[in-house]
Motif scaffolding. Structure first.
Motif, PDB file in Angstrom:
ATOM      1  N   TYR A  47       5.350  -2.552   1.996  1.00 23.11           N
ATOM      2  CA  TYR A  47       4.069  -2.926   2.004  1.00 23.11           C
ATOM      3  C   TYR A  47       3.121  -2.087   1.646  1.00 23.11           C
ATOM      4  O   TYR A  47       2.256  -2.232   0.783  1.00 23.11           O
ATOM      5  CB  TYR A  47       3.735  -3.684   3.366  1.00 23.11           C
ATOM      6  CG  TYR A  47       2.448  -4.105   3.318  1.00 23.11           C
ATOM      7  CD1 TYR A  47       1.792  -5.356   2.905  1.00 23.11           C
ATOM      8  CD2 TYR A  47       1.289  -3.301   4.187  1.00 23.11           C
ATOM      9  CE1 TYR A  47       0.545  -5.652   3.117  1.00 23.11           C
ATOM     10  CE2 TYR A  47      -0.062  -3.806   4.101  1.00 23.11           C
ATOM     11  CZ  TYR A  47      -0.418  -4.970   3.646  1.00 23.11           C
ATOM     12  OH  TYR A  47      -1.798  -5.199   3.751  1.00 23.11           O
ATOM     13  N   LYS A  80       0.203  -1.335  -1.361  1.00 23.19           N
ATOM     14  CA  LYS A  80      -1.231  -1.435  -0.790  1.00 23.19           C
ATOM     15  C   LYS A  80      -1.881   0.112  -1.020  1.00 23.19           C
ATOM     16  O   LYS A  80      -2.997   0.263  -1.487  1.00 23.19           O
ATOM     17  CB  LYS A  80      -1.247  -1.932   0.430  1.00 23.19           C
ATOM     18  CG  LYS A  80      -1.096  -3.498   0.642  1.00 23.19           C
ATOM     19  CD  LYS A  80      -2.095  -4.169  -0.215  1.00 23.19           C
ATOM     20  CE  LYS A  80      -1.687  -5.593  -0.142  1.00 23.19           C
ATOM     21  NZ  LYS A  80      -2.793  -6.573  -0.884  1.00 23.19           N
ATOM     22  N   ASN A  81      -0.992   1.014  -0.511  1.00 23.90           N
ATOM     23  CA  ASN A  81      -1.439   2.357  -0.277  1.00 23.90           C
ATOM     24  C   ASN A  81      -0.292   3.233  -0.631  1.00 23.90           C
ATOM     25  O   ASN A  81       0.400   3.680   0.153  1.00 23.90           O
ATOM     26  CB  ASN A  81      -2.206   2.702   0.877  1.00 23.90           C
ATOM     27  CG  ASN A  81      -2.991   4.117   0.801  1.00 23.90           C
ATOM     28  OD1 ASN A  81      -2.533   5.056   0.313  1.00 23.90           O
ATOM     29  ND2 ASN A  81      -4.168   4.146   1.063  1.00 23.90           N
TER      30      ASN A  81
END
Length: 222
Positions: free
Chosen positions: A176, A180-181
């Motif tokens: 994830y 996202k980052n």
């Protein structure tokens, strides 16, 4: 730490110092493109291999690859990182041929004769990895009850189920974060890249002890 209480554990502290110096010079090189820093990193790595002569220096090229591809650059560039770490891999290959393979056999004998543990009869990697992932995370987040050979008292079926679920959750969290980052995903990859020998298909290291986390704790603190 163990390096204070246990003299033979000081080699892990020295390896962490070597690794940090290598990373510092490598990062400065990627920023400045000054070859003096690249060759400084390579020379320090050679000194590290001569000092250790074991499996732990082998993880250094992989840590450099993770740092370069996940923490420094915004896009994956396989050819770039292969070019950068090729000399490090060459050093590891020569050391493996000359020294590390012999030390590997000695390590197997030591585990069998001194600790009455046969690595060839150890659980498969997929069964061992969740314990390493969980205990490594726990030591970083909540470093309590540290000792030289931890873990035996935790092995129950309930605990095994828990660490399996924890490992799956961490893997999905990392995936994830990749979208996202990417920085945080890279830091997680870097932490576990420093634990390379614990993920060996044939068990040659303890599943987890705090001395394995000296370098990984740097990425955790970031």
């Amino acid at each position: 730490t163990e390096a204070v209480m246990w003299v033979s554990g000081q080699s892990y502290s020295l390896n962490a110092i070597f690794s940090l110096l290598i990373l510092i010079n490598f990062v400065i090189y990627t920023r400045s493109k000054k070859l003096v820093y690249y060759f400084s990193a390579l020379l320090i790595f050679i000194a590290m291999v001569i000092h250790d002569r074991g499996a732990w220096p082998i993880v250094t090229p992989f840590v450099l690859a993770v740092v370069d591809q996940f923490l420094i650059n915004k896009k994956i560039n396989i050819m770039r990182i292969l070019t950068l770490i090729a000399p490090f891999i060459l050093v590891v290959s020569v050391a493996t041929y000359l020294v590390i393979t012999k030390n590997y056999s000695n390590r197997m004998d030591q585990l069998s004769n001194k600790y009455y543990f046969n690595p060839k009869e150890a659980p498969p990697l997929l069964n061992r990895a969740p314990f390493t992932i969980y205990m490594g995370t726990r030591y970083l987040v909540f470093p309590y009850e540290l000792n030289i050979y931890p873990g035996e008292k935790y092995i129950t079926q309930e605990f095994i189920n828990f660490i399996n679920l924890f490992s799956i959750a961490l893997i999905f969290t990392t995936i994830y974060l990749w979208y996202k980052n990417r920085l945080y995903a890279g830091l997680i990859f870097a932490i576990f890249a420093t634990l390379g020998p614990t993920f060996s298909p044939i068990q040659v290291a303890w599943l987890m002890t705090e001395r394995y986390l000296y370098l990984g704790s740097v990425f955790f603190c970031i």
